[in-house]
Design a protein around this motif. Structure first.
Motif, mmCIF file in Angstrom:
data_model
loop_
_atom_site.group_PDB
_atom_site.id
_atom_site.type_symbol
_atom_site.label_atom_id
_atom_site.label_comp_id
_atom_site.label_asym_id
_atom_site.label_seq_id
_atom_site.Cartn_x
_atom_site.Cartn_y
_atom_site.Cartn_z
ATOM 1 N N LEU A 1 0.833 -1.192 0.000
ATOM 2 C CA LEU A 1 0.000 0.000 0.000
ATOM 3 C C LEU A 1 0.879 1.257 0.000
ATOM 4 N N ARG A 2 2.007 1.198 0.691
ATOM 5 C CA ARG A 2 2.898 2.368 0.752
ATOM 6 C C ARG A 2 3.584 2.657 -0.573
ATOM 7 N N PHE A 3 3.589 1.673 -1.489
ATOM 8 C CA PHE A 3 4.153 1.881 -2.827
ATOM 9 C C PHE A 3 3.053 2.151 -3.855
ATOM 10 N N GLY A 4 1.850 2.412 -3.374
ATOM 11 C CA GLY A 4 0.747 2.715 -4.285
ATOM 12 C C GLY A 4 -0.173 1.547 -4.575
ATOM 13 N N ASP B 1 -8.988 -7.342 -4.025
ATOM 14 C CA ASP B 1 -8.782 -8.787 -4.039
ATOM 15 C C ASP B 1 -7.650 -9.171 -4.982
ATOM 16 N N ARG B 2 -7.508 -8.445 -6.055
ATOM 17 C CA ARG B 2 -6.472 -8.749 -7.041
ATOM 18 C C ARG B 2 -5.056 -8.544 -6.481
ATOM 19 N N ASN B 3 -4.912 -7.650 -5.510
ATOM 20 C CA ASN B 3 -3.606 -7.340 -4.925
ATOM 21 C C ASN B 3 -3.377 -8.060 -3.598
ATOM 22 N N ARG B 4 -4.387 -8.768 -3.088
ATOM 23 C CA ARG B 4 -4.326 -9.353 -1.748
ATOM 24 C C ARG B 4 -4.170 -10.871 -1.792
ATOM 25 N N ASN C 1 14.026 1.056 -9.496
ATOM 26 C CA ASN C 1 12.898 1.828 -10.034
ATOM 27 C C ASN C 1 11.753 0.906 -10.480
ATOM 28 N N GLY C 2 11.813 -0.360 -10.067
ATOM 29 C CA GLY C 2 10.764 -1.313 -10.406
ATOM 30 C C GLY C 2 10.553 -2.306 -9.282
ATOM 31 N N TYR C 3 9.356 -2.888 -9.241
ATOM 32 C CA TYR C 3 8.987 -3.800 -8.153
ATOM 33 C C TYR C 3 8.089 -4.888 -8.713
#
Length: 145
Positions: free
Chosen positions: A65-68, A73-76, A104-106
């Motif tokens: 969440l801190r990275f945007g 549900d798709r992110n969890r 610069n990427g994750y």
């Protein structure tokens, strides 16, 4: 008074040295088998939510969440709380690299076994111009290897 004076004083006072205690032989034991880890083989979404209600599983956001990242549900993912803590530590390290402009990427890749809703592992990758700079695999359950 230095250590030599203490030694001489001990000789003068004739303080007897303690007698050595004979070593006791311990019976040989086979190495203990590691405790089996959790088995989430048959856990579907309903089971994961029930385990979350019990505190056995907790939400892990692939994109923090801190990275945007978003609370969707798709992110969890649903994983044991210890895995959430390990991922948070990875994200802390990546945040430091981000501040230093070394990444610069994750990316966060879950790996699943069978039809389980709980991933067996999560691999976190921080990149610089598409090339991995930091990679960490968090094992969650299942056999290693």
């Amino acid at each position: 008074m230095g250590w030599k004076d203490i030694f001489r004083r001990r000789e003068k006072d004739q303080v007897p040295e303690p007698e050595p205690v004979p070593a006791q032989e311990e019976p040989e034991q086979a190495p203990a088998e590691p405790e089996p880890g959790p088995d989430f083989t048959d856990v579907d979404l309903a089971g994961a939510l029930a385990l979350a209600d019990q505190g056995t599983l907790a939400p892990l956001y692939m994109m923090p969440l801190r990275f945007g990242g978003e609370k969707t549900d798709r992110n969890r993912l649903w994983v044991p709380p210890a895995a959430v803590a390990l991922k948070r530590r990875c994200d802390d390290m990546i945040e430091d690299l981000l501040r230093q402009e070394k990444v610069n990427g994750y990316e966060c890749r879950p790996e699943y076994l069978g039809k389980s809703f709980v991933p067996v592992s999560v691999t976190v990758i921080a990149k610089m111009d598409g090339e991995p700079v930091f990679t960490e695999c968090i094992r969650i359950w299942g056999k290693e290897g």
